[in-house]
Design a protein around this motif. Structure first.
Motif, PDB file in Angstrom:
ATOM      1  N   ASP A  70      -8.598   6.396   1.778  1.00 53.25           N
ATOM      2  CA  ASP A  70      -8.118   5.124   2.335  1.00 53.25           C
ATOM      3  C   ASP A  70      -9.268   4.466   3.091  1.00 53.25           C
ATOM      4  O   ASP A  70      -9.590   4.835   4.220  1.00 53.25           O
ATOM      5  CB  ASP A  70      -6.925   5.396   3.257  1.00 53.25           C
ATOM      6  CG  ASP A  70      -6.123   4.132   3.554  1.00 53.25           C
ATOM      7  OD1 ASP A  70      -6.648   3.032   3.339  1.00 53.25           O
ATOM      8  OD2 ASP A  70      -4.965   4.265   4.015  1.00 53.25           O
ATOM      9  N   VAL A  72      -5.432  13.293   2.441  1.00 54.81           N
ATOM     10  CA  VAL A  72      -5.812  11.905   2.703  1.00 54.81           C
ATOM     11  C   VAL A  72      -7.044  11.902   3.599  1.00 54.81           C
ATOM     12  O   VAL A  72      -7.079  12.607   4.620  1.00 54.81           O
ATOM     13  CB  VAL A  72      -4.685  11.120   3.395  1.00 54.81           C
ATOM     14  CG1 VAL A  72      -5.138   9.693   3.704  1.00 54.81           C
ATOM     15  CG2 VAL A  72      -3.432  11.103   2.525  1.00 54.81           C
ATOM     16  N   ILE A  92      -8.111   3.571  -2.015  1.00 55.12           N
ATOM     17  CA  ILE A  92      -7.308   2.473  -1.482  1.00 55.12           C
ATOM     18  C   ILE A  92      -8.214   1.502  -0.736  1.00 55.12           C
ATOM     19  O   ILE A  92      -8.958   1.909   0.164  1.00 55.12           O
ATOM     20  CB  ILE A  92      -6.216   3.000  -0.528  1.00 55.12           C
ATOM     21  CG1 ILE A  92      -5.311   4.002  -1.242  1.00 55.12           C
ATOM     22  CG2 ILE A  92      -5.401   1.843   0.049  1.00 55.12           C
ATOM     23  CD1 ILE A  92      -4.379   4.760  -0.306  1.00 55.12           C
ATOM     24  N   TYR A 144      -9.186   9.165   5.758  1.00 56.87           N
ATOM     25  CA  TYR A 144      -9.231   7.809   6.291  1.00 56.87           C
ATOM     26  C   TYR A 144     -10.669   7.464   6.673  1.00 56.87           C
ATOM     27  O   TYR A 144     -11.374   8.277   7.294  1.00 56.87           O
ATOM     28  CB  TYR A 144      -8.358   7.691   7.528  1.00 56.87           C
ATOM     29  CG  TYR A 144      -6.872   7.832   7.278  1.00 56.87           C
ATOM     30  CD1 TYR A 144      -6.166   6.838   6.621  1.00 56.87           C
ATOM     31  CD2 TYR A 144      -6.178   8.958   7.732  1.00 56.87           C
ATOM     32  CE1 TYR A 144      -4.800   6.954   6.398  1.00 56.87           C
ATOM     33  CE2 TYR A 144      -4.811   9.075   7.523  1.00 56.87           C
ATOM     34  CZ  TYR A 144      -4.128   8.077   6.858  1.00 56.87           C
ATOM     35  OH  TYR A 144      -2.774   8.197   6.648  1.00 56.87           O
ATOM     36  N   THR A 146      -0.366   6.266   5.171  1.00 61.39           N
ATOM     37  CA  THR A 146      -0.617   6.732   3.806  1.00 61.39           C
ATOM     38  C   THR A 146      -0.265   8.208   3.668  1.00 61.39           C
ATOM     39  O   THR A 146       0.348   8.623   2.677  1.00 61.39           O
ATOM     40  CB  THR A 146      -2.089   6.489   3.427  1.00 61.39           C
ATOM     41  OG1 THR A 146      -2.355   5.081   3.488  1.00 61.39           O
ATOM     42  CG2 THR A 146      -2.390   6.998   2.023  1.00 61.39           C
ATOM     43  N   VAL A 169       0.841  -1.207   0.000  1.00 57.71           N
ATOM     44  CA  VAL A 169       0.000   0.000   0.000  1.00 57.71           C
ATOM     45  C   VAL A 169       0.870   1.249   0.000  1.00 57.71           C
ATOM     46  O   VAL A 169       0.583   2.218  -0.709  1.00 57.71           O
ATOM     47  CB  VAL A 169      -0.967  -0.016   1.199  1.00 57.71           C
ATOM     48  CG1 VAL A 169      -1.665   1.335   1.347  1.00 57.71           C
ATOM     49  CG2 VAL A 169      -1.999  -1.128   1.044  1.00 57.71           C
ATOM     50  N   SER A 197       0.813   3.787  -3.118  1.00 60.92           N
ATOM     51  CA  SER A 197       0.370   5.158  -2.848  1.00 60.92           C
ATOM     52  C   SER A 197       1.429   6.156  -3.308  1.00 60.92           C
ATOM     53  O   SER A 197       1.113   7.185  -3.925  1.00 60.92           O
ATOM     54  CB  SER A 197       0.080   5.333  -1.354  1.00 60.92           C
ATOM     55  OG  SER A 197      -0.946   4.470  -0.927  1.00 60.92           O
ATOM     56  N   CYS A 245      -9.203   1.656   6.637  1.00 60.46           N
ATOM     57  CA  CYS A 245      -7.759   1.878   6.764  1.00 60.46           C
ATOM     58  C   CYS A 245      -7.127   1.177   7.958  1.00 60.46           C
ATOM     59  O   CYS A 245      -5.942   0.862   7.951  1.00 60.46           O
ATOM     60  CB  CYS A 245      -7.475   3.371   6.863  1.00 60.46           C
ATOM     61  SG  CYS A 245      -8.328   4.172   8.249  1.00 60.46           S
TER      62      CYS A 245
END
Length: 266
Positions: A77, A101, A156, A103, A88, A60, A64, A80
């Motif tokens: 994500d 990002v 992700i 999450y 990440t 990952v 990423s 996560c």
């Protein structure tokens, strides 16, 4: 957006959590006795389990960073889990400090740790949503204050889809893909295996910690829908663009972390 969207109630510290089991297998300390007990029993059945979990984390991170180097500045994500090194946001913000990002998880302990992380030095670039990733419309509504999905983004799904039946997994992924514009990426991995120890692991995990599904390689490929896979395709996580080129094929095991990255082209 720095707020936490709460959509779940409390938690039971006597019920094992996949997020906390994963954290323990990575060497983390944010787990309860029940999580550690289940993880230790699973390792007895499948000794390579901690290696597969670490290989997923490394995949990952590599994937990423790869997407960030190709200009992606927005990452979602999903499922996560606990913050784990490298996170990440650490990976993508090493490429561009302004990369954002979000999450998403539904484990209350995980959310608590993510909230602390987002409120200390990451305001405006790290956000947290407490939600079930299967609620695609709800998640996308919540993240709209942080990410601009009219621009390319990266979704992700790291070692998550083996928690859902294959048809549900396909529907969940398709929902997120539909929200992405061309030039976006999908990072996906899952645990699976055909050997007797891997099969025993999936059976034991389902008995002790909740349903988990040993998807076939064909099912794993179907989760990408019609999206083209980036080279080297859908492979053992150890084989996906390793930091150090492999001098020989990876040794076979009963189980594997299967991993790939796809490009949104439509």
């Amino acid at each position: 957006m720095r707020s936490i969207i709460r959509v779940h109630g409390g938690f039971d510290p006597h019920t094992p959590s996949s997020a906390r089991i994963y954290d323990y297998l990575l060497g983390g300390k944010d787990s309860f006795a029940v999580d550690r007990s289940v993880a230790d029993e699973l390792i007895m059945i499948f000794p390579e389990l901690a290696e597969l979990v670490a290989e997923n984390r490394q995949f990952v991170a590599r994937a990423s960073a790869w997407a960030a180097r190709r200009g992606i500045r927005q990452f979602l994500d999903l499922g996560c889990g606990m913050p784990a090194e490298p996170t990440t946001h650490d990976v993508v913000q090493a490429v561009d400090a302004a990369a954002k990002v979000v999450y998403v998880d539904c484990d209350r302990v995980t959310i608590s740790h993510l909230r602390a992380l987002s409120e200390h030095g990451h305001e405006g670039v790290v956000s947290v949503v407490e939600a079930d990733v299967r609620d695609v419309a709800g998640v996308l509504k919540y993240v709209s204050g942080s990410l601009d999905l009219s621009q390319p983004a990266c979704v992700i799904l790291g070692c998550l889809l083996h928690l859902f039946p294959a048809a549900e997994a396909r529907a969940v992924v398709a929902g997120y893909i539909a929200a992405l514009v061309p030039g976006s990426y999908l990072i996906l991995s899952l645990g699976r295996g055909d050997g007797p120890r891997a099969v025993g692991f999936f059976r034991a995990y389902s008995n002790w910690a909740g349903p988990v599904y040993n998807h076939s390689a064909a099912d794993a490929a179907s989760f990408f829908g019609s999206l083209p896979l980036m080279p080297p395709g859908l492979v053992d996580a150890r084989e996906w663009r390793p930091d150090v080129p492999l001098s020989e094929p990876v040794p076979p095991r009963d189980g594997e972390t299967l991993a790939g990255v796809a490009l949104v082209t439509r």
